[in-house]
Scaffold this motif. Structure first.
Motif, short mmCIF file in Angstrom:
data_model
loop_
_atom_site.label_atom_id
_atom_site.label_comp_id
_atom_site.label_asym_id
_atom_site.label_seq_id
_atom_site.Cartn_x
_atom_site.Cartn_y
_atom_site.Cartn_z
N THR A 72 0.85 -1.18 0.00
CA THR A 72 0.00 0.00 0.00
C THR A 72 0.89 1.23 0.00
N HIS A 74 0.91 5.22 0.47
CA HIS A 74 0.15 6.37 0.96
C HIS A 74 0.58 7.60 0.18
N HIS A 115 -9.89 8.48 5.17
CA HIS A 115 -9.01 7.81 4.21
C HIS A 115 -9.82 7.36 3.01
N VAL A 117 -9.26 4.70 -0.14
CA VAL A 117 -8.37 3.60 -0.54
C VAL A 117 -8.76 3.14 -1.94
N HIS A 119 -8.05 0.47 -5.06
CA HIS A 119 -7.52 -0.86 -5.36
C HIS A 119 -7.28 -0.95 -6.87
N ARG A 130 -2.32 -1.06 -3.96
CA ARG A 130 -3.30 -0.26 -3.24
C ARG A 130 -2.73 1.13 -2.99
N GLU A 132 -3.56 4.80 -0.94
CA GLU A 132 -4.35 5.33 0.17
C GLU A 132 -4.04 6.81 0.35
N SER A 134 -5.02 10.19 2.80
CA SER A 134 -5.59 10.58 4.09
C SER A 134 -5.76 12.09 4.15
#
Length: 215
Positions: A72, A74, A115, A117, A119, A130, A132, A134
């Motif tokens: 993932t 960010h 958040h 997210v 995919h 992934r 993400e 925030s």
């Protein structure tokens, strides 16, 4: 022989799922390169593709989490469109499909409560990734990816409806599940559970949010 409750439960005997259960703490495993396997191929190709667009990996990627073999990234919200475009268009990446957008509410993460997210899947290379993003509750704005991944249209509307994340640039950011005049966003963790009193053979059952503490 020591007596046990229903389903082999010991202790309180509460099998409702709400009694004296400690929720697991969220994992924040910061991973650093090399990640291993195809993850490094993706990271290196993404860094090169961002550089070709005048973007820096360190500016776009806030941190990486590697958990159970899944990566993932960010992403800083201002860099999300550039990252998504690079992942879709670069020949070494080719993440052609966005499988959906999921909302998450973490009230304890001050300044990063909401958040989104994403995919992603590469049909060409058989990989998944992934992303993400925030944002704070006080400024819940994220650039829409509808222009890059048209399949996110309804997913972003649903995330907006349930979590209140506003996807800037979305062609029609309106509620998709709740009535247009609904107040609040029902899947936030601070949203009241609601419910109505129920009577059953003379017994009165309180609404779910009045039965016990869920914290």
């Amino acid at each position: 022989m020591r007596a046990r409750g229903m389903f082999g439960v010991r202790g309180s005997g509460d099998t409702s799922g709400y009694g004296r259960l400690a929720p697991p703490k969220p994992r924040h495993d910061n991973a650093s390169r090399p990640f291993g396997g195809d993850h490094d191929v993706v990271a290196d190709a993404l860094e090169s593709a961002l550089a070709a667009r005048g973007e820096r990996w360190d500016d776009a990627v806030e941190r990486a989490v590697l958990h159970r073999g899944e990566l993932t990234l960010h992403i800083a919200r201002t860099h999300l469109p550039a990252v998504a475009s690079a992942l879709r268009d670069d020949e070494a990446l080719r993440f052609e499909l966005c499988l959906g957008v999921s909302g998450v509410h973490q009230p304890g993460e001050t300044g990063r409560e909401l958040h989104a997210v994403y995919h992603l899947q590469s049909i060409t290379h058989g990989r998944r990734l992934r992303l993400e993003v925030s944002v704070p509750e006080s400024d819940p704005h994220i650039p829409s990816l509808c222009g890059i991944y048209p399949t996110t249209d309804w997913h972003e509307r649903e995330t907006y409806d349930f979590f209140g994340i506003e996807f800037d640039g979305h062609p029609s950011l309106t509620r998709i599940e709740m009535p247009d005049d609904w107040v609040g966003h029902p899947q936030r963790k601070d949203y009241p559970l609601g419910g109505i009193p129920v009577e059953f053979k003379g017994a009165r059952i309180a609404p779910p949010d009045q039965r016990r503490s869920y914290n």
